[in-house]
Motif scaffolding. Structure first.
Motif, PDB file in Angstrom:
ATOM      1  N   CYS A   9       0.910  -1.072   0.049  1.00  0.00           N
ATOM      2  CA  CYS A   9       0.073   0.114   0.234  1.00  0.00           C
ATOM      3  C   CYS A   9       1.068   1.161   0.069  1.00  0.00           C
ATOM      4  CB  CYS A   9      -0.982  -0.114   1.222  1.00  0.00           C
ATOM      5  SG  CYS A   9      -1.816   1.454   1.360  1.00  0.00           S
ATOM      6  N   ASN A  22      -0.108   4.316   0.370  1.00  0.00           N
ATOM      7  CA  ASN A  22      -0.261   5.076   1.454  1.00  0.00           C
ATOM      8  C   ASN A  22       0.243   4.917   2.684  1.00  0.00           C
ATOM      9  OD1 ASN A  22      -2.083   7.577   1.945  1.00  0.00           O
ATOM     10  ND2 ASN A  22      -3.177   6.147   3.181  1.00  0.00           N
ATOM     11  N   CYS A  23       0.290   3.850   3.296  1.00  0.00           N
ATOM     12  CA  CYS A  23       0.857   3.534   4.459  1.00  0.00           C
ATOM     13  C   CYS A  23       2.233   2.619   4.651  1.00  0.00           C
ATOM     14  CB  CYS A  23      -0.066   2.924   5.606  1.00  0.00           C
ATOM     15  SG  CYS A  23      -0.791   1.136   5.085  1.00  0.00           S
ATOM     16  N   CYS A  64      -7.331  -0.760   1.870  1.00  0.00           N
ATOM     17  CA  CYS A  64      -6.067  -1.204   2.659  1.00  0.00           C
ATOM     18  C   CYS A  64      -6.551  -1.685   3.886  1.00  0.00           C
ATOM     19  CB  CYS A  64      -5.127  -0.228   2.661  1.00  0.00           C
ATOM     20  SG  CYS A  64      -3.828  -0.592   3.679  1.00  0.00           S
ATOM     21  N   GLN A  95      -4.958  -2.019   6.364  1.00  0.00           N
ATOM     22  CA  GLN A  95      -4.323  -1.103   7.479  1.00  0.00           C
ATOM     23  C   GLN A  95      -4.874   0.256   7.647  1.00  0.00           C
ATOM     24  OE1 GLN A  95      -2.025  -2.623   9.375  1.00  0.00           O
ATOM     25  NE2 GLN A  95      -1.803  -0.765  10.690  1.00  0.00           N
ATOM     26  N   CYS A  96      -4.716   1.047   6.473  1.00  0.00           N
ATOM     27  CA  CYS A  96      -4.972   2.460   6.517  1.00  0.00           C
ATOM     28  C   CYS A  96      -6.510   2.810   5.944  1.00  0.00           C
ATOM     29  CB  CYS A  96      -3.939   3.250   6.170  1.00  0.00           C
ATOM     30  SG  CYS A  96      -3.708   3.019   4.217  1.00  0.00           S
TER      31      CYS A  96
END
Ligand SMILES: [Zn+2]
Ligand SMILES: [Zn+2]
Ligand SMILES: [Zn+2]
Length: 108
Positions: free
Chosen positions: A64, A66-67, A82, A84-85
């Motif tokens: 990802c 982004n994170c 995602c 996670q984020c």
């Protein structure tokens, strides 16, 4: 984490795919390198793409942007954002699965 290819920002967007939602990079099993897309791999690698075989879909091969968390291919294919984020992934990437991932026989 090294991302190869024509990356244009910190979220793994590249010159080919750089919309708001184009925030993942894929590790290619042929070279074990992360690229944002198959075109980046095509332009910079000296070999053709080898698709991930189904028995390896539990490998961590999606990043990802982004994170910067890695997820497995199976996780990635069963989600639209995602884990996670929660950043949203580009749903149109699914059209390109056959380039990256081996398809099951009854889907071909
Ligand atoms: Zn490769
Ligand atoms: Zn690219
Ligand atoms: Zn994320």
């Amino acid at each position: 984490m090294n991302i190869y290819g024509a990356v244009v920002d910190n979220s793994t967007r590249c010159i080919h795919y750089h919309s708001e939602k184009d925030i993942i990079a894929i590790k290619f099993t042929c070279c074990e390198r992360y690229y944002p897309c198959y075109k980046c791999h095509e332009e910079q690698a000296d070999h053709s793409i080898q698709r991930w075989p189904q028995e390896q879909f539990d490998e961590y091969a999606i990043l990802c942007g982004n994170c910067h968390t890695e997820m497995t291919i199976r996780q990635y294919m069963s989600t639209t954002n995602c884990p996670q984020c929660h950043a949203i992934f580009n749903e149109r990437c699914a059209m390109h699965y056959p380039i990256y991932f081996e398809q099951s026989a009854n889907e071909d």
